[in-house]
Structures are given as C-alpha cells and as structure tokens.
Design an enzyme around this catalytic site. Structure first.
Site, PDB file in Angstrom:
ATOM      1  N   GLU A 101       6.744  22.629   3.083  1.00  0.00           N
ATOM      2  CA  GLU A 101       6.243  22.030   1.783  1.00  0.00           C
ATOM      3  C   GLU A 101       5.729  23.008   0.722  1.00  0.00           C
ATOM      4  OE1 GLU A 101       3.170  18.800   1.875  1.00  0.00           O
ATOM      5  OE2 GLU A 101       4.021  18.428   4.045  1.00  0.00           O
ATOM      6  N   GLU A 108       0.777  19.624   9.378  1.00  0.00           N
ATOM      7  CA  GLU A 108      -0.814  19.915   9.239  1.00  0.00           C
ATOM      8  C   GLU A 108      -1.670  19.323   9.972  1.00  0.00           C
ATOM      9  OE1 GLU A 108      -1.438  18.924   5.030  1.00  0.00           O
ATOM     10  OE2 GLU A 108       0.139  20.594   4.391  1.00  0.00           O
TER      11      GLU A 108
HETATM   12  C1  GAL Z   1       0.112  17.880   1.763  1.00  0.00           C
HETATM   13  C2  GAL Z   1       0.734  16.887   3.209  1.00  0.00           C
HETATM   14  C3  GAL Z   1       1.544  15.874   2.660  1.00  0.00           C
HETATM   15  C4  GAL Z   1       0.861  15.032   1.214  1.00  0.00           C
HETATM   16  C5  GAL Z   1       0.791  16.509   0.369  1.00  0.00           C
HETATM   17  C6  GAL Z   1       0.170  15.819  -0.933  1.00  0.00           C
HETATM   18  O1  GAL Z   1      -0.767  18.644   2.435  1.00  0.00           O
HETATM   19  O2  GAL Z   1       1.252  17.582   4.096  1.00  0.00           O
HETATM   20  O3  GAL Z   1       1.897  14.782   3.774  1.00  0.00           O
HETATM   21  O4  GAL Z   1      -0.175  14.779   1.730  1.00  0.00           O
HETATM   22  O5  GAL Z   1      -0.064  17.452   0.846  1.00  0.00           O
HETATM   23  O6  GAL Z   1       0.117  16.853  -1.898  1.00  0.00           O
END
Ligand code: GAL
Length: 915
Positions: free
Chosen positions: A602, A509
């Site tokens: 993710e 990100e």
């Molecule tokens: C994502 C990020 C992670 C963590 C997660 C929490 O956007 O890549 O590192 O922060 O959100 O919800």
C-alpha cells in the site's frame, strides 16, 4: 503497445458473452461431459428477516458490541479477541463446520456432523411454504445497495448502508428422475455472509466467510424426479468490516451434477516447472473422487489447446498429457500427476511488452471404460521471480509493479458482481498504465481473475484482513481459529491456475504484527498451507507496523510494506503521538533481508474529491488533511490539488520519489485505484472513500494523470489543474499545476507566458504557485527533451445551459447483465464543460432498457443509488443502463434538468454480441 491493449479489449467482450450464455442451460462443453454446471441466476425469491419468534439459527454466539469501531483510524492497533460466553443457546456451527472438511488436510481434524436437523421446522425452509409474497430477484444480488443511506449514527465506515441482519433466499431446483445416482453440488462463488443451506427442509451445511467460494454436497438430501426446495439463510453481522461488505448472494451460484466418479472440487492444478522460449514442461495434477460404494479403476487424459484472444480454443490440440491410471477404493479420492512438454510455448505476460497468451487443459476422466467426467482448466505458461535487488521478473523481463489496490464493490452497483462493470474498472486502470491489482483484502469474484488473466494484469490475491486479533468487533477474527485453513485453501485451490496471480497475500496489517513469536507462528502456519497447495508462488503479508528485527516478516517470502517506505507521520505535528510513526523503512528492511524482495503493498492513501479545489494550496509536496489545509469539514471535501493524504500516508509525488530512490523495491500498489463504499476518511459522515485515483462513479480525478504521466511515460500527454472557472477569485492567487509525461512545460494565461519550468530530479509535477486568476484561457505546452510533446488548454465556462450525454458502449447485449455507462456533462452555451455544475439531472428511459443506478462520485451524496434523479457533482453525473433480458430493440435514455437543454442517448440492445 496500443494495439496489444486493444486486442485484449475485444477479448473482454467475448468473455462477457461466454459467461452469460450458460445461464440456465448446459453449455456445449458441458454437454460433451457427463458433468453439468448450471448457472442459478434466475428464479430466486428473497426476504429480509427471520420468521417471527424463531431463534437458534445463528452460526455461533457473538460477543456483544459495546462500542462500534466505525471511524477508528485505519492503522489503529487491532485488539485481542473478546471472550464469548454461551448461555446454552442453540447454534448451528456444529452442523456447518463439516462443510470445511474437504479443505482440512488432517483427517483427524475433520468435523463430525452431529445428529439432528436444526432449523428443519422453520417455515422458510419448508417445501410447501408460500414465498409468493417474497421479492423476485436475479443473482448476483446485493440486497443492501439500494439503501437508503443511513444519515445518522456511526455507519460511515461500512458505507452508510445497512448490510446487517438475517436474509433469506429460496429457489426450487429441478432434479429429474434421470439424475438418480448422480452427485449434486451447490457451488456458491460468494455469499455475504454466514450462509446456511437447507434442501427440502434438511440442513446441508454452510460457510461463514463472505468472500470465498464454497461447495455443499446436496446429494444426500436430493429427491430426484421433481422440484427440490432450496433455502439459504445469510446473517451479516453489524460492525463486521472496515468497508462496505455488501449483502446477499452477490456472486454466481451454480448447480453441478456429476457422476459419482468425478474430478474433485477445484481438483486440477497446472504448473509449468520448466519454461523457456523453446520448450515448457506442463505438469497436471488431477484429484479424482470416487463417491460411489464400489472400487473402480480410473484413467485421466488431457489435451492442451491454445486459447485465442477471445478465450476460445484453437482447433488442434498442441499437447497431450496421459495422466495415468489408478484404482480408487469406494468413497475415496486420489490425485494423478502427469507431465508433458510443449515446444515453442506462447508465454503469458503483461502488456505492453508481453502478451497474455493462454492455454486450456481439457481433462477426460474414464472409469470402467466409460467417460465419467471432463473438465477444462485454463492456464498460462510463464515464469515469475522476485529478486531482492531488482524486483519482479516475468519471463526474465523486469516489470516494475505499477499497481492499485481495489475493494470488491462496483460503486453504485454495490457488491453484486458484474463482469462488464469490473471490466470497465480494469480498463480505466489499464488506460492509466496500471499493470497490477491487489485484491484488498479478500478473494475476488472468479470472473475478475478471468479478466486479469485475459488483460495481462498482475495480481496479489489476498485472503484475510484479520487473523486472531480484531479490527472491528465482529470481523473475521471470530471464525479464524476454525476457518483459516479451509478459507485459505479455498482461495488457493480456486485460484492457483490463474497466470495473473503472482503473489498470495495471507494478511493485511493484522494485529499479529504486535504479538512477536505468537504472531509469527500464525504466519508460518499460513505460509505452510500455501506451500502445500501451490509451490510456485511466493507469499506476502502487508505490514504497516512490523520492524525488520521482528519475527513476523521472516516467515513470508516477500516483504510487504504499507506506507513504511516513505515514512509514517514524519511531520513535526506528530511529535509524541502514540500512533505509528516511523522514518522511511526501505533501506532497513533491505539490509535486514538481503535475500527478500520488497513490494509496497500500500502506498499513498492520498485523498481528494474530484474537481474540488481548496485554497490556500500548500507549498509542500505532501501533507495531512486539515481544515483549511486540503480539507473543508463543512462540505466534507478534500482538495483535488492532489497534495494531501491520510495522516499515515503520502502524496503520489512523495511515493514516486521514495521509489525512485530505492530501485530495489519491486513496485507499488496505490491505495486505491477506485473510490469505494465506506471508510470515508477523514469525514465519516460521508458514504464513500476519498482515496481513489478514480471516483466512485468511475470518473478520473486529477491524480489519474499524475500516474499516467509516470506509468505511460512514452505516451505524450499533459494535464492541467485546477479548472479555470472562478467567479469571485479574480485577482487572487490560484496555483496551476501540470502533470505531464514530458519533462518541461510552459504555461500561458490569456496568451501571456507564466514561465517555462522543468522537472527537477525527484519532481513529478510542474507548479506555478503564484498565478493570479483572471477569466479566459489557460494553455500548457509540454516538452520532452526540448521538443514539443503535448499541449492542452482550458477556458472559463459560463452558466450551465445544456447537457451532453455519452455512452461508453452504444450497443449492449440483452442478457440482463451487460451494461452501458452513460456519462452526463453540464455545458455552458458555448459547449464548454461547467466544472462546478451541480444541477439536478433527471434520467428517463424508453424502450427495452432500465436504469440500474446513478451516481456522481460525490462521497457526500446521500441520494440512494437507484434514484433516477441525481445532482451533478463537479459537472458530471452517471447513469448505468441495462437491457431488459431477452428484449432486443432501441433504448433511449434522456437526461434533463431545469433550465437546461436536455440530451439523449440511443442504445442498441441486441440479442447477441456482434462479431
Ligand atoms: C490501510 C489499510 C487499508 C485502508 C487504508 C486506508 O492501513 O490497510 O485497508 O484502511 O489504510 O487509508
């Protein structure tokens, strides 16, 4: 399936012992080699803070932090780097940059060391400085984890533990007269952060990034024939991370002594360009450095052995690689490449359908007829292929990625790496059915990759959370311009022989998603570096904002999407938001990149607190957390009905549905496998996250069984929630949800059927949302294909009456590192677990053991981790016990509480692992 997993488990213990026995002495393999690799775990002195009145020891000038980024939404747009104006202060950067030279490809870009010895006059680096008042510590050491937790201020994001400020470590190194003429290196597996090393008062070098391994050459500063004084200064910045970074020499540190002609740092690379069941080609590159002042001839020859499940060599070599010969000029290096073939290779692959078979290449380097070095390179033989339409193939078999993201902390143990604690985490994940781990968002301890190799878990090894743009004011972006190349190469060279790694993650990100061609140019540069170091694995960059028509995703091999597959902020309440809001993106990316595979790097970011159920329960399958809907800001807990997520995330159920609708996606990495320290969205007054499938103490939340039901669908299981002890809720609607690997279930309350329900397509839980609570028993019978499959029941508990304590392992090795994790449960007088018990538990220990830390998995618990007194949370508490090094015997751990019958656990501390 089961048996292969068990097989791998016993191997873990052997690894553990093998890692530990090298402490302070050369191993057998080392003795057979002119190279010595000595673990520097003991003998350290530690001190927080610089000597009074001393300045000018910082790596560089840092921007002033006008506003902390703590608590900023995880998916907030990163900012441009702030410009820093130096006022002519002395900084150490010019002396530290040359440490990176071996990892910078273009010699023209190498850094020259300026004259002078800054810091040489600081008392802490002097040989005769009296450090007896400093604390005695053993590595790995995380100086911040003991707390206390910071109750006030904006520190939730970094775990409410103070990790920032200078800290020093000192140790003497015994360098005998016979070491004269040898090269002496210090290998640090990870130091958090901005390390600077002095030996005998001379500044040697250092490394800013806390997550990488690095080497400094001590040779020019060594005085053979006695004690040499090592001093290391670390300087963690505040506001440097979006999670708990840890602090200190938190991974292993090694002293390496080698002949002037030796294999370079991380100097071997094994690839297997052709693999079939009948034959594999093994190609080995060996980089040899001649640090002497004379030209010399070198030869390299390699024997390949099979490794057994314990990581030990099987007796006879299965192949030889004659590595050729070369003339090395004085002060030069060269890479020799040679290949061999191996018949009937035993392939490495993920269980349960494959086995994680491994080999080791033992390379002997000779110079002038003398053996000058011998190194071992464990590796695996396997093929991986990412297909745009079908996902990941390992050895020709399609493997759906059932992955989790994990941060590097080990809960109450902090960042201090511990093999057993990491192994336990991986075992818990594997028992759930996970087959893959994404190292969020930085390279892990090297031993963790040993574990994933041995257990057959697939890995995304990831290097950066930020590039040039910043997420927090003092994060890695400060050093990205000078350090992205050495840091990326460091990860690649260290890790490229691990068969478990299937993807190189170059960013998460990053702000460059927003900078068009400029950002894409950085991605291209990083991708090119990966290709140079490892031509065999694809690159990926995890994106939460990029769109298919942007230049950035074009630059990497595999498309990494965070949350975008399910769509982000699609609920009507987000209409008009300035935050990321996007419809589901899998089809759009698939259409735009018909040749690129997609991995959901993710998913979910679902939130919950173990054992806490809040009412009313939403009828949706996925919803953001709001006060009164999934959340309660007063107690700072999120409901464990497992229906709520961060604003940009989705419940597990919603993710499953979108993956099932898009079978071309290679799979998912859930955010996260374990709760971690810091980033306690949505309650930044807490200390740890709510996103884990498993809590910080290692206790599974209900969600664990939702994943298990899907990922181990052939194992009969059924799980029911909530608990059934609700004094005061009599007569009230109390929804009951069931997670099962079956397809149908019938629920009974006090023997009365509440109906039999079947999962509809794209449904992953069975729910009875109108059940009225009455004390007694709930029972579930699950079915698969119409036949009974699994059943479970739960009874209403009475008042807390006693404690039950159980150790995960009752025999541990007294090597100072092995651990037993003891789980305490509060029971009523009939032996039923009391699900909401919050009694204080006092732990005491007798015999040759110590309580390292306690926990309960409650993100709001502010008792420091070393406390022996811990409130139970949702009925459970944890004590982590270690044997006193070198002392075998019986350890007794007691757990007591007011008005509770106490429990004890007997642990056997042994000098060595029993076979
Ligand atoms: C994502 C990020 C992670 C963590 C997660 C929490 O956007 O890549 O590192 O922060 O959100 O919800």
């Amino acid at each position: 399936m089961r048996s292969s997993w068990r097989h791998a488990r016993s191997a873990m213990h052997a690894l553990f012992v093998a890692t530990l026995l090298v402490s302070g002495v050369a191993s057998a393999a080392d003795r057979a080699s002119p190279r010595e690799r000595i673990l520097l775990d003991t003998g350290w002195r530690f001190h927080k803070g610089d000597p009074a009145g001393i300045t000018g020891l910082d790596y560089d000038v840092r921007p002033d932090v006008a506003q902390s980024a703590d608590g900023k939404d995880a998916d907030a747009r990163p900012d441009a780097a702030a410009k820093v104006q130096s006022n002519g202060e002395r900084v150490l950067k010019p002396w530290i940059l040359p440490t990176a030279n071996p990892l910078i490809r273009d010699p023209a870009k190498h850094h020259a060391r300026p004259a002078g010895n800054p810091g040489g006059d600081v008392p802490f680096v002097q040989r005769d400085f009296d450090d007896r008042a400093w604390t005695n510590v053993t590595l790995p050491h995380d100086w911040a984890i003991a707390g206390p937790f910071l109750k006030d201020g904006p520190y939730g994001g970094m775990g409410r533990l103070q990790t920032w400020g200078p800290a020093w470590y000192r140790r003497t190194l015994d360098i005998s007269a016979s070491d004269t003429g040898r090269r002496v290196f210090l290998d640090v597996d990870g130091a958090m952060s901005y390390a600077t090393v002095w030996l005998n008062g001379q500044l040697v070098g250092g490394w800013p990034y806390g997550y990488n391994g690095w080497r400094v050459d001590l040779t020019p500063y060594v005085v053979p024939g006695g004690e040499n004084q090592l001093a290391i200064r670390l300087d963690n910045p505040p506001d440097s991370a979006r999670w708990y970074p840890g602090a200190g020499l938190y991974r292993n540190v090694w002293l390496v002594k080698a002949d002037p002609v030796h294999v370079a740092h991380w100097g071997t690379r094994v690839t297997t360009p052709q693999v079939s069941n009948d034959v594999a080609t093994i190609t080995l590159d060996v980089s040899i450095d001649n640090d002497s002042t004379r030209a010399t001839d070198v030869t390299a020859s390699t024997e390949v052995f099979e490794l057994d499940a314990n990581g030990a060599k099987r007796s006879a070599a299965v192949a030889r690689i004659e590595g050729g010969r070369a003339r090395l000029a004085a002060k030069s290096g060269r890479t020799l490449t040679a290949s061999t073939t191996l018949k009937n290779p035993r392939l490495w692959g993920p269980p349960p359908t494959q086995q994680p078979n491994r080999y080791v290449a033992v390379t002997t380097v000779s110079s002038g007829g003398r053996v000058v070095d011998r190194v071992e390179t464990p590796f695996g033989i396997r093929t991986i292929r990412f297909d745009a339409n079908e996902g990941l193939f390992v050895n020709g078999e399609r493997i759906a990625i059932h992955g989790v993201n994990n941060h590097h902390d080990l809960g109450a143990l902090g960042a201090a790496f511990n093999v057993r604690a990491a192994e336990r985490q991986l075992q818990i994940m594997r028992d759930m059915g996970a087959n893959a781990i994404r190292m969020a968002h930085n390279p892990p301890a090297p031993e963790l990759l040993e574990l994933t190799d041995r257990m057959g878990l697939l890995v995304v090894d990831e290097v950066f959370d930020s590039w040039e743009r910043r997420k927090t004011p003092l994060d890695f972006h400060l050093v990205f311009p000078e350090w992205h190349e050495p840091d990326l190469r460091a990860m690649l060279r260290r890790d490229r022989n691990h068969p478990s790694i299937v993807l190189w993650g170059v960013g998460n990100e990053v702000g460059e998603q927003y900078t068009g061609d400029e950002g894409a140019a950085i991605a291209r540069k990083l991708h090119a570096i990966v290709r140079e170091e490892d031509p065999t694995r694809p690159t990926i960059n995890a994106m939460n904002w990029a769109k298919p028509d942007m230049p950035l995703p074009r630059e990497l091999d595999v498309i990494g999407l965070n949350y975008q597959g399910e769509g982000i902020r699609q609920e009507p309440e987000f209409e008009g938001t300035e935050r990321i809001r996007t419809p589901p993106q899998y089809d759009a990316f698939h259409a735009a990149f018909p040749d690129k595979a997609i991995v959901s790097t993710e998913t979910a970011s679902a939130l919950s607190s173990r054992g806490v159920y809040l009412f009313p329960v939403t009828s949706k399958t996925s919803a953001p957390v709001r006060d009164g809907s999934g959340g309660d800001a007063r107690i700072r807990q999120v409901s464990a009905y497992e229906l709520h997520a961060v604003d940009f995330g989705s419940s597990a159920d919603k993710v499953f549905a979108s993956l099932d609708r898009h079978p071309f996606v290679a799979g998912e990495f859930v955010w996260t496998g374990f709760d971690y320290l810091g980033e306690p969205t949505p309650y930044y007054d807490s200390r740890s996250s709510y996103s884990g499938i498993v809590d910080l103490a290692g206790f599974p939340k209900d969600r664990y069984y939702l994943y298990q039901a899907r990922w181990r669908s052939d194992v009969p299981m059924v799980h029911v929630l909530p608990h059934w002890t609700w004094p005061g809720r009599e007569g009230k609607v109390t929804p009951v949800h069931v997670f099962t690997s079956g397809d149908e279930a019938e629920l009974f309350v006090n023997g009365v059927s509440q109906g039999r329900r079947k999962k509809a397509p794209f449904e992953y839980r069975l729910r009875w949302d109108d059940v009225v609570y009455q004390p007694g028993e709930i029972r579930v019978q699950a079915f698969k294909n119409g036949a009974p499959w699994a059943s479970t029941s739960m009874r209403t508990a009475g008042a807390p009456a006693s404690i039950e304590a159980k150790a995960d392992r009752s025999a541990i090795v007294s090597n100072g590192r092995d651990l037993s994790f003891v789980t305490v449960r509060v029971l009523d007088r009939n032996g039923i677990a009391v699900p909401n018990a919050d009694n204080r538990i006092r732990f005491t220990i007798e015999g040759p053991g110590e309580i390292v830390a306690t926990d309960n998995g409650d993100p709001t618990d502010m008792d420091a981790f070393p406390s022996h007194d811990r409130r139970a949370f949702s009925g459970l508490a944890l004590a982590i016990v270690r044997a006193i090094p070198g002392k075998a015997g019986t350890i007794t751990l007691r757990a007591d509480g007011d008005n509770l019958k106490g429990a004890r656990v007997i642990l056997d501390s042994r000098a060595q692992e029993q076979p």
